[in-house]
Design a protein around this motif. Structure first.
Motif, mmCIF file in Angstrom:
data_model
loop_
_atom_site.group_PDB
_atom_site.id
_atom_site.type_symbol
_atom_site.label_atom_id
_atom_site.label_comp_id
_atom_site.label_asym_id
_atom_site.label_seq_id
_atom_site.Cartn_x
_atom_site.Cartn_y
_atom_site.Cartn_z
ATOM 1 N N ALA B 31 49.429 -56.828 4.017
ATOM 2 C CA ALA B 31 48.783 -55.752 4.583
ATOM 3 C C ALA B 31 49.711 -54.570 5.049
ATOM 4 C CB ALA B 31 47.782 -56.073 5.418
ATOM 5 N N GLN B 50 45.570 -53.769 1.730
ATOM 6 C CA GLN B 50 45.591 -55.266 1.843
ATOM 7 C C GLN B 50 46.445 -55.855 0.593
ATOM 8 O OE1 GLN B 50 41.525 -56.241 3.394
ATOM 9 N NE2 GLN B 50 41.364 -54.646 1.815
ATOM 10 N N SER B 94 51.086 -56.486 8.260
ATOM 11 C CA SER B 94 50.489 -57.719 8.928
ATOM 12 C C SER B 94 50.239 -58.729 7.662
ATOM 13 C CB SER B 94 49.316 -57.470 9.493
ATOM 14 O OG SER B 94 48.199 -57.282 8.685
ATOM 15 N N ILE B 95 50.154 -59.958 8.039
ATOM 16 C CA ILE B 95 49.444 -60.886 6.849
ATOM 17 C C ILE B 95 48.106 -60.541 6.554
ATOM 18 C CG2 ILE B 95 51.259 -62.569 7.475
ATOM 19 C CD1 ILE B 95 48.885 -64.204 9.014
ATOM 20 N N VAL B 96 47.408 -60.991 5.521
ATOM 21 C CA VAL B 96 45.911 -60.939 5.447
ATOM 22 C C VAL B 96 45.480 -62.203 5.572
ATOM 23 C CG1 VAL B 96 44.360 -60.334 3.681
ATOM 24 C CG2 VAL B 96 46.162 -58.709 4.223
ATOM 25 N N GLY B 97 44.181 -62.436 6.114
ATOM 26 C CA GLY B 97 43.341 -63.635 5.899
ATOM 27 C C GLY B 97 43.720 -64.737 6.917
ATOM 28 N N GLY B 98 44.460 -64.368 7.676
ATOM 29 C CA GLY B 98 45.026 -65.357 8.983
ATOM 30 C C GLY B 98 43.922 -65.055 9.892
ATOM 31 N N HIS B 99 43.977 -65.891 10.945
ATOM 32 C CA HIS B 99 42.985 -65.929 12.028
ATOM 33 C C HIS B 99 43.485 -64.654 12.921
ATOM 34 C CE1 HIS B 99 39.359 -66.819 13.993
ATOM 35 N NE2 HIS B 99 40.133 -67.399 15.285
ATOM 36 N N TYR B 100 44.656 -64.597 13.310
ATOM 37 C CA TYR B 100 45.068 -63.635 14.035
ATOM 38 C C TYR B 100 45.945 -62.664 13.483
ATOM 39 C CZ TYR B 100 43.161 -67.127 16.981
ATOM 40 O OH TYR B 100 42.366 -68.187 17.539
ATOM 41 N N ASN B 101 45.624 -61.480 13.049
ATOM 42 C CA ASN B 101 46.594 -60.717 12.242
ATOM 43 C C ASN B 101 47.382 -59.788 13.128
ATOM 44 O OD1 ASN B 101 45.384 -62.032 10.079
ATOM 45 N ND2 ASN B 101 44.030 -60.235 9.588
ATOM 46 N N GLU B 102 48.628 -60.376 13.698
ATOM 47 C CA GLU B 102 49.468 -59.432 14.421
ATOM 48 C C GLU B 102 49.942 -58.414 13.600
ATOM 49 O OE1 GLU B 102 50.593 -62.920 17.771
ATOM 50 O OE2 GLU B 102 51.735 -62.398 15.750
ATOM 51 N N GLN B 103 49.766 -57.324 14.007
ATOM 52 C CA GLN B 103 50.751 -55.961 13.339
ATOM 53 C C GLN B 103 51.801 -55.637 13.950
ATOM 54 O OE1 GLN B 103 47.900 -52.712 12.516
ATOM 55 N NE2 GLN B 103 46.301 -54.231 11.897
#
Lengths: 115, 114
Positions: B31, B50, B94-103
């Motif tokens: 993302a 995404q 950020s990653i996608v689909g993780g529970h906590y998408n730190e940007q």
């Protein structure tokens, strides 16, 4: 009501004291919360993430989350002049079925540490 | 070193010109996002993507366009239709689909319209 609200400051704190920064949010479904630090003219830097009620400590920084009150705070212990910056609170909001989120930011609190 | 790069750092545009801001990341994040920051205001989302070849409008997409031909790159074009383009532009990933998408943010591009 704004989605994310912060006191814009400026907040002045003597060196060595505790700086307390506050943030309220409107979406009761929010699950995670982020604090970014932004020095003047620079981009935001992620300094703390918190997902569960209670406190999370990382060095001199402590994030506190109270989901019932929709309130998240950041405490900076033993404040240093290098902590002088604008602190942004950010709350994610799901924007797709992929689990992707957009961040809604507060306007930030400007913190000045006085030597 | 993994990170996000943006170029140029400063950009000056004459009225009526289109300009393109570069954003590249080597964090292997799916993302990517573009935000705009104005004095006294929070960051506002312009566009996000995404996955390669897909992108969506954010809150203030009018007058902007993007492309996502490669996972690593997400350029933003500020068109002449953007009425007030002078701002600090920030790219994030950020990653996608993780529970906590730190940007995580790049260093930013400061655009000034002359």
């Amino acid at each position: 009501q704004k989605e994310v609200e912060q006191n814009s400051g400026p907040l002045s704190v003597p060196e060595g004291a505790i700086a307390s920064l506050n943030c309220t949010y409107s979406d009761r479904g929010s699950q995670s919360f982020f604090w970014y630090r932004q020095y003047s003219g620079k981009s935001p830097e992620l300094i703390m993430s918190i997902y569960s009620n209670g406190d999370k400590e990382d060095g001199r920084f402590t994030a506190q989350l109270n989901k019932a009150s929709q309130y998240v705070s950041l405490l900076i212990r033993d404040s240093q002049p290098s902590d002088s910056a604008t602190y942004l609170c950010a709350v994610p909001k799901f924007i797709s079925n992929f689990g992707n989120e957009k961040l809604t930011f507060g306007t930030g609190t400007r913190l000045t540490i006085i030597p | 070193d993994g990170g996000i790069t943006q170029s140029p750092k400063y950009l000056f545009r004459k009225e009526g010109q289109n300009v393109t801001l570069s954003c590249e990341q080597n964090l292997n994040h799916d993302a990517m996002y573009w935000y705009r920051q104005d004095p006294g205001q929070g960051l506002r989302l312009i566009y996000y993507s995404q996955i390669v070849n897909d992108f969506q409008k954010g809150d203030i997409a009018e007058g902007y366009s993007v492309s996502r031909e490669k996972k690593e790159s997400f350029p933003l074009t500020v068109t002449s239709a953007q009425k007030n383009p002078t701002a600090f532009y920030l790219c994030a990933s950020s990653i996608v689909g993780g529970h906590y998408n730190e940007q995580f943010f790049g260093p930013g591009t400061r655009l000034t319209v002359l």
